[in-house]
Design a protein around this motif. Structure first.
Motif, mmCIF file in Angstrom:
data_model
loop_
_atom_site.group_PDB
_atom_site.id
_atom_site.type_symbol
_atom_site.label_atom_id
_atom_site.label_comp_id
_atom_site.label_asym_id
_atom_site.label_seq_id
_atom_site.Cartn_x
_atom_site.Cartn_y
_atom_site.Cartn_z
ATOM 1 N N TYR A 6 12.273 1.669 -8.129
ATOM 2 C CA TYR A 6 11.403 2.841 -8.244
ATOM 3 C C TYR A 6 11.378 3.367 -9.679
ATOM 4 C CZ TYR A 6 11.733 3.033 -3.122
ATOM 5 O OH TYR A 6 11.678 2.744 -1.782
ATOM 6 N N ALA A 7 12.521 3.315 -10.351
ATOM 7 C CA ALA A 7 12.627 3.896 -11.691
ATOM 8 C C ALA A 7 11.673 3.248 -12.690
ATOM 9 C CB ALA A 7 14.070 3.783 -12.187
ATOM 10 N N VAL A 8 11.354 1.971 -12.491
ATOM 11 C CA VAL A 8 10.474 1.247 -13.415
ATOM 12 C C VAL A 8 9.096 1.905 -13.500
ATOM 13 C CG1 VAL A 8 9.309 -0.977 -13.809
ATOM 14 C CG2 VAL A 8 11.714 -0.923 -13.118
ATOM 15 N N ALA A 9 8.699 2.612 -12.439
ATOM 16 C CA ALA A 9 7.385 3.262 -12.438
ATOM 17 C C ALA A 9 7.201 4.193 -13.622
ATOM 18 C CB ALA A 9 7.186 4.032 -11.137
ATOM 19 N N ALA A 10 8.277 4.815 -14.077
ATOM 20 C CA ALA A 10 8.154 5.853 -15.105
ATOM 21 C C ALA A 10 7.725 5.289 -16.453
ATOM 22 C CB ALA A 10 9.474 6.600 -15.239
ATOM 23 N N GLU A 11 8.295 4.165 -16.862
ATOM 24 C CA GLU A 11 7.905 3.604 -18.157
ATOM 25 C C GLU A 11 6.439 3.185 -18.148
ATOM 26 O OE1 GLU A 11 8.713 -1.159 -18.041
ATOM 27 O OE2 GLU A 11 10.436 0.066 -18.630
ATOM 28 N N GLY A 71 14.620 7.683 -7.425
ATOM 29 C CA GLY A 71 14.501 6.638 -8.433
ATOM 30 C C GLY A 71 13.403 6.923 -9.437
ATOM 31 N N VAL A 72 12.253 7.383 -8.948
ATOM 32 C CA VAL A 72 11.150 7.724 -9.857
ATOM 33 C C VAL A 72 11.569 8.860 -10.784
ATOM 34 C CG1 VAL A 72 8.821 8.681 -10.002
ATOM 35 C CG2 VAL A 72 9.322 6.890 -8.328
ATOM 36 N N ALA A 73 12.212 9.894 -10.235
ATOM 37 C CA ALA A 73 12.641 11.031 -11.052
ATOM 38 C C ALA A 73 13.664 10.599 -12.105
ATOM 39 C CB ALA A 73 13.210 12.131 -10.167
ATOM 40 N N PHE A 74 14.559 9.703 -11.745
ATOM 41 C CA PHE A 74 15.522 9.168 -12.708
ATOM 42 C C PHE A 74 14.777 8.486 -13.861
ATOM 43 C CE2 PHE A 74 18.023 5.252 -13.863
ATOM 44 C CZ PHE A 74 18.980 5.892 -14.648
ATOM 45 N N GLY A 75 13.815 7.635 -13.523
ATOM 46 C CA GLY A 75 13.026 6.980 -14.555
ATOM 47 C C GLY A 75 12.238 7.958 -15.401
ATOM 48 N N LEU A 76 11.701 8.999 -14.768
ATOM 49 C CA LEU A 76 10.941 10.010 -15.502
ATOM 50 C C LEU A 76 11.818 10.741 -16.505
ATOM 51 C CD1 LEU A 76 8.836 11.467 -12.554
ATOM 52 C CD2 LEU A 76 7.909 10.253 -14.546
ATOM 53 N N LYS A 77 13.043 11.061 -16.117
ATOM 54 C CA LYS A 77 13.952 11.736 -17.035
ATOM 55 C C LYS A 77 14.347 10.820 -18.196
ATOM 56 C CE LYS A 77 14.372 15.903 -15.387
ATOM 57 N NZ LYS A 77 14.071 17.105 -16.206
ATOM 58 N N LEU A 78 14.472 9.520 -17.924
ATOM 59 C CA LEU A 78 14.722 8.572 -19.014
ATOM 60 C C LEU A 78 13.529 8.508 -19.961
ATOM 61 C CD1 LEU A 78 16.333 5.541 -17.111
ATOM 62 C CD2 LEU A 78 17.508 7.154 -18.621
ATOM 63 N N ALA A 79 12.324 8.574 -19.399
ATOM 64 C CA ALA A 79 11.110 8.405 -20.202
ATOM 65 C C ALA A 79 10.708 9.668 -20.951
ATOM 66 C CB ALA A 79 9.958 7.955 -19.292
ATOM 67 N N GLY A 134 0.758 -1.241 0.000
ATOM 68 C CA GLY A 134 0.000 0.000 0.000
ATOM 69 C C GLY A 134 0.788 1.290 0.000
ATOM 70 N N SER A 135 1.992 1.286 -0.584
ATOM 71 C CA SER A 135 2.755 2.524 -0.675
ATOM 72 C C SER A 135 3.786 2.409 -1.790
ATOM 73 C CB SER A 135 3.474 2.841 0.642
ATOM 74 O OG SER A 135 4.703 2.141 0.734
ATOM 75 N N ILE A 136 4.418 3.533 -2.119
ATOM 76 C CA ILE A 136 5.449 3.570 -3.152
ATOM 77 C C ILE A 136 6.574 2.582 -2.860
ATOM 78 C CG2 ILE A 136 6.737 5.420 -2.008
ATOM 79 C CD1 ILE A 136 7.398 6.535 -4.797
ATOM 80 N N LYS A 137 6.756 2.222 -1.588
ATOM 81 C CA LYS A 137 7.837 1.313 -1.211
ATOM 82 C C LYS A 137 7.616 -0.106 -1.746
ATOM 83 C CE LYS A 137 9.840 4.589 1.140
ATOM 84 N NZ LYS A 137 11.066 5.233 0.661
ATOM 85 N N ALA A 138 6.376 -0.381 -2.193
ATOM 86 C CA ALA A 138 6.131 -1.671 -2.845
ATOM 87 C C ALA A 138 6.891 -1.768 -4.169
ATOM 88 C CB ALA A 138 4.632 -1.874 -3.082
ATOM 89 N N ARG A 139 7.417 -0.667 -4.641
ATOM 90 C CA ARG A 139 8.230 -0.682 -5.857
ATOM 91 C C ARG A 139 9.675 -1.062 -5.524
ATOM 92 N NH1 ARG A 139 5.263 1.473 -9.887
ATOM 93 N NH2 ARG A 139 3.566 2.906 -9.379
ATOM 94 N N GLY A 140 10.416 -0.137 -4.933
ATOM 95 C CA GLY A 140 11.830 -0.381 -4.661
ATOM 96 C C GLY A 140 12.073 -1.474 -3.653
ATOM 97 N N GLY A 141 11.309 -1.467 -2.560
ATOM 98 C CA GLY A 141 11.535 -2.442 -1.498
ATOM 99 C C GLY A 141 11.315 -3.865 -1.961
ATOM 100 N N ILE A 142 10.181 -4.099 -2.592
ATOM 101 C CA ILE A 142 9.881 -5.450 -3.075
ATOM 102 C C ILE A 142 10.858 -5.844 -4.174
ATOM 103 C CG2 ILE A 142 8.178 -6.754 -4.412
ATOM 104 C CD1 ILE A 142 6.027 -5.518 -2.602
ATOM 105 N N TYR A 143 11.213 -4.896 -5.035
ATOM 106 C CA TYR A 143 12.164 -5.216 -6.101
ATOM 107 C C TYR A 143 13.491 -5.713 -5.534
ATOM 108 C CZ TYR A 143 15.569 -4.859 -9.789
ATOM 109 O OH TYR A 143 16.600 -5.163 -10.661
#
Length: 448
Positions: A249-254, A287-295, A116-125
């Motif tokens: 976290y970065a995967v969120a952007a794509e 991490g999200v911002a890094f992915g956003l800049k890539l995308a 139930g939070s953004i941490k389900a991205r980086g933490g679980i990964y």
């Protein structure tokens, strides 16, 4: 003395420190922001690294689907909805007493399955990455294996001989603890005093050991890191420095790029995107911002939002000291109801890697967070935790800035009218009903 200078000398050379130390909400638009084609090299990671993380999550989808039935509708992909928030935008315009041109959307990471939070991205990964490495090394997995077999006795026996530990204010601990325990690892979460009691109780219900500390987040991380250092069977998830968390976290952007395309939202130079990201230690928003800049390259503008009592990333970047300074060094107490953001010392890795990619930083006081929480529930039916509202003032902060940022970036009136602002709602999906009602009562009282 702080790195050879008194606080008064720091205030003289960095006038914004007066506002930070007075706990006044403020904003700082980064004069060093650079073109993505140049600044992405600062990160030390590439688009191929983010693509590798994305592919790893696809490989794990059969396991996640089997182990967590709530991910069945998405085929084991852990993702959150994107939703327009026109009623909230109208309410924010009334609240701030200003016109707010452009669109307002919300990325509901509060609804991410499992934790139930953004941490389900980086933490679980990171937990999955570590499990994959172990399973490949032991021959349990091979190229082309069905990862659903990790939900079996042999895998649990393998992982049961290993440990995973992390220091957390709450949400990262939930994501790592729940996933690690499900795989069979011996999981320990080192938690600071400001972490919510229900988060500690939830972890224990999942079979996770919770070590509690009277001090703040940084001390919990330090204790956890020290204990893990002398145990070769223990993998410590380092929220301050982990590139695996960062890439998760970065995967969120794509995925967001696809969601915007499906919703018919254009993002280009004439239709800029502003993403408002709550910031604690910095790994998630970084991490999200890094992915956003890539995308999206230079068509996206990333801003970090922090509590007035815990502006660690703004402080670190503003002074150039990064993880060599804490808010306590400047007499700021790091006490906030936004427990996920209650961090006194920022990630040096993120601060340095992203210092030319983040457009700006702003701070929000706790009363404002609760008021916005109640406003979001009233206007959009959203039920978020306080820290998830840190990005909600962002549209007003950008449109109301007087530091020359928009002019410097070529963001004229017409472009701002075509802009999209995205609030990254980072958590709240697991908040118990009684706790949520207490949040709402406080917020409604402030709404009047």
């Amino acid at each position: 003395m702080i790195h050879g200078k008194t606080p008064a000398e720091w205030r003289q050379s960095h006038p914004l420190l007066r506002e930070l130390m007075s706990l006044h909400p403020c904003a700082w638009f980064n004069p060093s922001v650079a073109q993505a084609s140049d600044a992405l090299a600062d990160v030390g990671l590439s688009a191929s690294d983010a693509a590798d993380a994305s592919e790893r999550l696809r490989r794990f989808a059969p396991y996640v689907r089997r182990a967590f039935p709530e991910t069945e509708p998405s085929g084991g992909i852990i993702e959150s909805p994107l939703r327009a928030a026109p009623a909230l935008k109208q309410a924010l315009a009334a609240h701030y007493g200003m016109a707010l041109p452009g669109q307002l959307w919300l990325k509901a990471d509060s609804q991410l399955p499992i934790s139930g939070s953004i941490k389900a991205r980086g933490g679980i990964y990171e937990v999955l990455k570590h499990a994959e490495d172990l399973a490949l090394a032991e021959g349990l997995l091979q190229s082309g294996s069905d990862y659903a077999l990790l939900d079996g006795a042999e895998a649990r026996a393998l992982f049961g001989r290993r440990k995973i530990a992390v220091g957390s204010t709450g949400n990262l601990g939930l994501s790592i603890g729940i996933m690690a325990a499900k795989l069979g690892f011996q999981a320990t979460v080192h938690m600071s005093a400001d972490a919510r009691r229900w988060k500690k109780d939830t972890l224990r219900e999942h079979g996770v050991t919770v070590a509690e500390y009277a001090s703040d987040y940084s001390a919990a991380v330090a204790q956890g890191r020290e204990q893990a250092k002398n145990d070769p069977t223990c993998h410590f998830v380092d929220d301050e420095n982990s590139i695996h968390l960062f890439l998760g976290y970065a995967v969120a952007a794509e995925r967001l790029k696809v969601q915007f395309a499906e919703a018919g939202v254009r993002v280009d130079a004439e239709h800029p995107l502003f993403v408002h990201l709550p910031c604690g230690v910095g790994g998630g928003p970084g991490g999200v911002a890094f992915g956003l800049k890539l995308a999206f390259g230079d068509d996206v503008h990333c801003l970090f939002a922090e509590p007035t009592h815990s502006p660690c990333m703004l402080l670190g970047v503003l002074t150039g000291l990064h993880d060599q300074v804490s808010v306590q060094d400047f007499g700021i107490d790091n006490r906030t109801a936004a427990d996920g953001l209650a961090v006194g010392r920022p990630s040096g890795f993120v601060g340095r890697a992203m210092q030319r990619l983040v457009d700006g930083y702003y701070t929000v006081d706790d009363d404002e967070l609760f008021l916005l929480l109640a406003l979001a529930e009233r206007e959009e039916g959203l039920r978020l935790e306080p820290s998830a509202l840190a990005g909600a003032p962002g549209i007003a902060r950008v449109l109301g800035e007087s530091q020359g940022y928009r002019q410097r970036m070529g963001l004229d009136k017409d472009r701002m009218a075509r802009a999209t602002h995205l609030i990254w709602a980072t958590g709240g999906g697991m908040v118990p009903e009684a706790e949520m009602e207490s949040y709402l009562r406080r917020g409604r009282a402030l709404l009047g």
